[in-house]
Design a protein around this motif. Structure first.
Motif, PDB file in Angstrom:
ATOM      1  N   UNK A 146       2.592  -6.449 -11.710  1.00 12.36           N
ATOM      2  CA  UNK A 146       2.205  -7.675 -11.787  1.00 12.36           C
ATOM      3  C   UNK A 146       1.762  -8.106 -10.379  1.00 12.36           C
ATOM      4  N   UNK A 147       0.577  -8.639 -10.223  1.00 10.46           N
ATOM      5  CA  UNK A 147      -0.028  -9.084  -8.995  1.00 10.46           C
ATOM      6  C   UNK A 147       0.093 -10.864  -8.973  1.00 10.46           C
ATOM      7  N   UNK A 148       0.924 -11.338  -8.284  1.00  9.07           N
ATOM      8  CA  UNK A 148       1.361 -12.690  -8.189  1.00  9.07           C
ATOM      9  C   UNK A 148       0.411 -13.355  -7.272  1.00  9.07           C
ATOM     10  N   UNK A 149      -0.466 -14.490  -7.672  1.00 12.51           N
ATOM     11  CA  UNK A 149      -1.386 -15.313  -6.880  1.00 12.51           C
ATOM     12  C   UNK A 149      -0.832 -16.625  -6.877  1.00 12.51           C
ATOM     13  N   UNK A 150      -1.009 -17.263  -5.755  1.00  9.59           N
ATOM     14  CA  UNK A 150      -0.362 -18.460  -5.510  1.00  9.59           C
ATOM     15  C   UNK A 150      -1.288 -19.580  -6.062  1.00  9.59           C
ATOM     16  N   UNK A 151      -2.677 -19.546  -6.214  1.00  8.50           N
ATOM     17  CA  UNK A 151      -3.585 -20.451  -6.915  1.00  8.50           C
ATOM     18  C   UNK A 151      -4.562 -19.478  -7.458  1.00  8.50           C
ATOM     19  N   UNK A 152      -5.164 -20.052  -8.288  1.00  4.60           N
ATOM     20  CA  UNK A 152      -6.159 -19.267  -9.432  1.00  4.60           C
ATOM     21  C   UNK A 152      -7.415 -18.735  -8.623  1.00  4.60           C
ATOM     22  N   UNK A 153      -8.061 -19.508  -7.692  1.00  3.05           N
ATOM     23  CA  UNK A 153      -9.239 -19.104  -7.042  1.00  3.05           C
ATOM     24  C   UNK A 153      -9.007 -18.023  -6.387  1.00  3.05           C
ATOM     25  N   UNK A 154      -7.815 -17.495  -5.972  1.00  2.00           N
ATOM     26  CA  UNK A 154      -7.619 -16.179  -5.179  1.00  2.00           C
ATOM     27  C   UNK A 154      -8.233 -15.148  -5.897  1.00  2.00           C
ATOM     28  N   UNK A 194       1.003  -1.074  -0.017  1.00  7.78           N
ATOM     29  CA  UNK A 194      -0.002  -0.002  -0.073  1.00  7.78           C
ATOM     30  C   UNK A 194       0.803   1.298  -0.195  1.00  7.78           C
ATOM     31  N   UNK A 195       1.950   1.093   1.067  1.00 10.23           N
ATOM     32  CA  UNK A 195       2.847   2.393   0.811  1.00 10.23           C
ATOM     33  C   UNK A 195       3.552   2.496  -0.287  1.00 10.23           C
ATOM     34  N   UNK A 196       4.358   1.131  -0.775  1.00  9.52           N
ATOM     35  CA  UNK A 196       5.231   1.504  -1.656  1.00  9.52           C
ATOM     36  C   UNK A 196       4.518   1.843  -3.175  1.00  9.52           C
ATOM     37  N   UNK A 197       3.356   1.631  -3.409  1.00 14.35           N
ATOM     38  CA  UNK A 197       2.465   1.829  -4.537  1.00 14.35           C
ATOM     39  C   UNK A 197       2.039   3.027  -4.785  1.00 14.35           C
ATOM     40  N   UNK A 198       2.230   3.739  -3.505  1.00 11.71           N
ATOM     41  CA  UNK A 198       1.929   4.990  -3.536  1.00 11.71           C
ATOM     42  C   UNK A 198       3.051   6.288  -3.697  1.00 11.71           C
ATOM     43  N   UNK A 199       4.288   5.696  -3.776  1.00 14.90           N
ATOM     44  CA  UNK A 199       5.332   6.571  -3.692  1.00 14.90           C
ATOM     45  C   UNK A 199       5.869   6.815  -5.408  1.00 14.90           C
ATOM     46  N   UNK A 200       6.350   7.971  -5.717  1.00 13.67           N
ATOM     47  CA  UNK A 200       6.554   8.638  -6.941  1.00 13.67           C
ATOM     48  C   UNK A 200       7.470   7.500  -7.561  1.00 13.67           C
ATOM     49  N   UNK A 201       8.520   6.920  -6.834  1.00 21.57           N
ATOM     50  CA  UNK A 201       9.548   6.139  -7.522  1.00 21.57           C
ATOM     51  C   UNK A 201       8.899   4.866  -8.081  1.00 21.57           C
ATOM     52  N   UNK A 202       7.441   4.444  -7.702  1.00 23.57           N
ATOM     53  CA  UNK A 202       6.963   3.396  -8.235  1.00 23.57           C
ATOM     54  C   UNK A 202       6.741   3.410  -9.742  1.00 23.57           C
ATOM     55  N   UNK A 203       6.346   4.498  -9.941  1.00 21.78           N
ATOM     56  CA  UNK A 203       6.331   4.669 -11.567  1.00 21.78           C
ATOM     57  C   UNK A 203       7.207   4.522 -12.420  1.00 21.78           C
ATOM     58  N   UNK A 204       8.596   4.671 -11.583  1.00 23.01           N
ATOM     59  CA  UNK A 204       9.964   4.180 -12.458  1.00 23.01           C
ATOM     60  C   UNK A 204      10.317   2.855 -12.212  1.00 23.01           C
ATOM     61  N   UNK A 205       9.824   2.097 -11.326  1.00 21.75           N
ATOM     62  CA  UNK A 205      10.417   0.890 -10.892  1.00 21.75           C
ATOM     63  C   UNK A 205       9.336  -0.296 -11.529  1.00 21.75           C
ATOM     64  N   UNK A 206      10.023  -1.552 -11.601  1.00 17.41           N
ATOM     65  CA  UNK A 206       9.187  -2.606 -11.655  1.00 17.41           C
ATOM     66  C   UNK A 206       8.615  -3.202 -10.210  1.00 17.41           C
ATOM     67  N   UNK A 207       7.326  -3.120 -10.133  1.00 12.51           N
ATOM     68  CA  UNK A 207       6.595  -3.320  -8.866  1.00 12.51           C
ATOM     69  C   UNK A 207       5.651  -4.698  -8.901  1.00 12.51           C
ATOM     70  N   UNK A 208       6.085  -5.714  -8.219  1.00 13.85           N
ATOM     71  CA  UNK A 208       5.709  -6.880  -8.114  1.00 13.85           C
ATOM     72  C   UNK A 208       5.057  -7.300  -6.732  1.00 13.85           C
ATOM     73  N   UNK A 209       3.832  -7.776  -6.535  1.00 14.68           N
ATOM     74  CA  UNK A 209       3.331  -7.902  -5.121  1.00 14.68           C
ATOM     75  C   UNK A 209       2.718  -9.447  -5.514  1.00 14.68           C
ATOM     76  N   UNK A 210       3.014 -10.233  -4.290  1.00 14.63           N
ATOM     77  CA  UNK A 210       2.541 -11.643  -4.115  1.00 14.63           C
ATOM     78  C   UNK A 210       1.417 -11.624  -3.073  1.00 14.63           C
ATOM     79  N   UNK A 211       0.367 -12.274  -3.433  1.00 13.63           N
ATOM     80  CA  UNK A 211      -0.661 -12.504  -2.402  1.00 13.63           C
ATOM     81  C   UNK A 211      -0.824 -13.837  -2.308  1.00 13.63           C
TER      82      UNK A 211
END
Length: 664
Positions: free
Chosen positions: A113-121, A76-93
């Motif tokens: 990318x939002x990475x899920x560990x199984x499809x039904x999530x 939540x914090x990282x995605x709202x930083x200005x740097x997030x536009x310049x970097x590749x941001x991955x999140x695993x759920x």
């Protein structure tokens, strides 16, 4: 052989290594061990155990790629930083995050990318963010077990039942005890061995109470967390899971890798993860699976090798990271366009217009482009050498679709597509139609070239050109320039902040339907009405969205019940109404909205339109005139202004438009 063996030769290259940082909280990094060990041979890696958000700032400055291990407050914090536009941001759920507030608070535009560990999530996540697939690119990468660490030991039926993991409500511990009680009644040699810990004092008290009441003191062995789970599993015959929900189950997979038979409670979506033959629903079914003679250690291990080995997991992660590097090349094109345009708001403009697209990737995937033809379209020169291309299609099935926000840079001959189109299997068709417009000669007037290929529509435009020019802002046509579209977006984006998925929303009039289509992303129940039947027919055809009901209606005599709507949106109609009909219009608004409901209305600011004479406006209003009329019907009103393509609180004399939020 582990995946890191494959990387050894690659690690000897002299090419600059990309920097990859992992952000995770204390105690939640146990799923990262194999991933970091393997990727560290190809990337410069850091794992940051985050204790304060400044550590995220520092890590993002260092890295090229930022991996947030959980969908929690860190992303939540990282995605709202200005740097997030310049970097590749991955999140695993992983799982639990689906049931928290955090996914709603992430700024998904900055997550690659939002990475899920199984499809039904994805299904569970969509319960609170129904358009999550439109907000972020989602990929499923299954968890992986290090098969070298968990050696196969062929075994057979026996009496030692293992449970591995925390003990809490979700783990359904009473079911464990009921099963072992039933087994002990069959044979006193059965024992339940527990490697884990309690997460609730109440559950612990209840657990101990039930063990005593069931006379299981000699058959339940609680051994706590184990540093070497592989060794602990050495003499076990069965791995038992009683959870009401899991996204995987490392304890199950590790035991199966060692050749232990799984007996797994059939929770919702469990058959997406495990074979049906390993699942049970009742105590008797579990007892039967444990008591039966069927046992095949090699089969259990092979199931993990084929589905959940760390090598498979690392292959998927490697492909993901390679694809992301290609995505960076796409961003370079955007950066080049932005820098050459010298327009600071370029990214913001693209973001807003992408957000306004009402379709999902599946809508483009399912549309029959092969038989489609362009009905109308436009090319609009935004900056030097760069054009916005938009068009409408109709296919042989008489189905229509609007294609928005295709950016084309002439010099580098490059298209920049919205993500929802870029990931569609039909994007080549969409680019092909854009090229067709580029190759069709036409005249630009005030930076816009319009195309109409449907004879009937062209005849109507010729006959009613004044109406089209002033009033009929058809999406993807020359009558909807980018600047006008941005102003429209701002109004609907503002209105959406008052809406939740349970709000019943009315938009009247809805015009060509693009506003209602946008609002339908936020509400499950939208009524879209317009007095012009052709508008409704167009909207139905172009936006066949299941949670919108399209119908003809007159705002001065609405065909709805009293107190029916939570929100009533009515943009840019006030100035079209005769003075004697305004009273009925506002009375109807009061009638159809619920107590506490909101009537959101906008109208042009007369003070800024001295030299503008729209022949279709019966009367335009100053703020004082607007205020005096509304306050006859509503006591609780908040006023806003649209200025510089933004909605701001209060009334600004220089605003293009006035907005009032009236509460009943």
């Amino acid at each position: 052989m582990l995946k890191n063996e494959k990387y050894k030769n690659e690690s000897m290259r002299l090419e600059p290594r990309k920097k990859l940082v992992f952000f995770v909280k204390q105690g939640l990094d146990n799923f990262l061990t194999d991933i970091i060990r393997n990727l560290s041979l190809k990337y410069d890696t850091k794992k940051i155990i985050v204790r304060n958000y400044k550590e995220i700032d520092e890590g993002m400055r260092w890295a090229d790629i930022c991996w947030f291990e959980w969908c929690d407050d860190l992303i939540v914090y990282g995605s709202k930083q200005k740097l997030a536009k310049e970097k590749i941001i991955l999140c695993r759920l992983h799982r639990y995050e689906c049931f928290t507030k955090y996914p709603r608070e992430v700024f998904w535009d900055n997550v690659d990318k939002l990475i899920l560990v199984t499809d039904h999530l994805k299904k569970l996540l969509s319960l609170q963010i129904y358009d999550i697939e439109k907000k972020v690119n989602i990929i499923t990468i299954k968890n992986g077990v290090d098969m070298d660490k968990y050696k196969l030991l062929e075994r057979k039926t026996g009496f030692n039942v293992a449970y591995v993991g925390y003990i809490n409500d979700r783990k359904n511990p009473i079911l464990l005890l009921q099963i072992i009680k039933k087994l002990v009644e069959k044979d006193q040699r059965f024992k339940l061995y527990v490697a884990g810990s309690f997460q609730s004092l109440l559950i612990k008290i209840y657990w101990n109470y039930e063990i005593k009441k069931m006379n299981l003191e000699n058959n339940v062995v609680f051994e706590g967390w184990q540093k070497d789970i592989s060794n602990w599993l050495e003499d076990k015959n069965y791995i038992l899971s009683s959870s009401i929900h899991e996204s995987f189950g490392y304890g199950i997979a590790e035991a199966m890798a060692r050749g232990i038979k799984p007996v797994i409670h059939d929770f919702i979506y469990s058959n997406e993860i495990w074979d049906d033959k390993y699942l049970f629903n009742t105590v008797d079914e579990a007892v039967s699976k444990i008591s039966e003679e069927e046992y095949n250690s090699k089969e259990y291990r092979k199931f993990i090798e084929d589905n959940y080995s760390v090598n498979l997991q690392m292959d998927s992660i490697e492909r993901l990271l390679e694809g992301i590097n290609k995505k960076q090349e796409k961003n370079k094109n955007i950066n080049r366009i932005a820098s050459e345009s010298n327009e600071k708001d370029f990214y913001n403009c693209i973001k807003k217009m992408n957000d306004f697209i009402p379709y999902f990737c599946k809508d483009y995937d399912n549309y029959n482009f092969q038989s489609a033809k362009i009905i109308f379209g436009k090319r609009e020169v935004i900056y030097s050498g760069m054009e916005l291309i938009e068009y409408a299609l109709k296919n042989d099935e008489n189905k229509q679709i609007i294609i928005n926000n295709i950016w084309y840079h002439k010099e580098i001959k490059s298209f920049v597509l919205p993500d929802v189109i870029d990931k569609s299997k039909n994007k080549s068709f969409i680019i092909g139609f854009a090229k067709e417009l580029l190759e069709t000669k036409t005249e630009f007037k005030n930076g816009i070239a319009g195309y109409v290929f449907e004879k009937k529509l062209q005849e109507d435009i010729n006959k009613n050109f004044l109406a089209y020019n002033w009033q009929r802002a058809i999406p993807a046509s020359k009558f909807m320039p980018l600047r006008g579209n941005l102003l429209i977006y701002e109004r609907y984006c503002f209105a959406s902040k008052f809406i939740n998925e349970n709000s019943k929303v009315l938009e009247a009039p809805c015009g060509f339907g693009y506003g209602a289509a946008y609002i339908a992303k936020f509400s499950n129940n939208v009524e879209a009405s317009d007095i012009v039947g052709d508008n409704i027919n167009f909207a139905k055809s172009v936006y066949p969205i299941s949670n919108i009901n399209w119908c003809t209606n007159d705002v001065t005599k609405l065909n709805y019940s009293e107190n029916e709507f939570d929100i009533y949106i009515s943009f840019e109609v006030f100035e079209h109404l005769s003075l004697d009909s305004i009273d009925n219009y506002l009375k109807e608004a009061v009638r159809v909205i619920k107590k506490g409901g909101k009537f959101i209305i906008s109208t042009p600011n007369k003070s800024m339109r001295v030299n503008v004479n729209n022949p279709f406006h019966i009367k335009e209003y100053t703020f004082i005139e607007f205020k005096n009329i509304l306050e006859k019907y509503f006591k609780d009103i908040e006023y806003y202004s649209i200025l510089n393509s933004m909605v701001i609180s209060g009334v600004n004399p220089s605003s293009y438009s006035l907005i009032a939020v009236c509460t009943k």
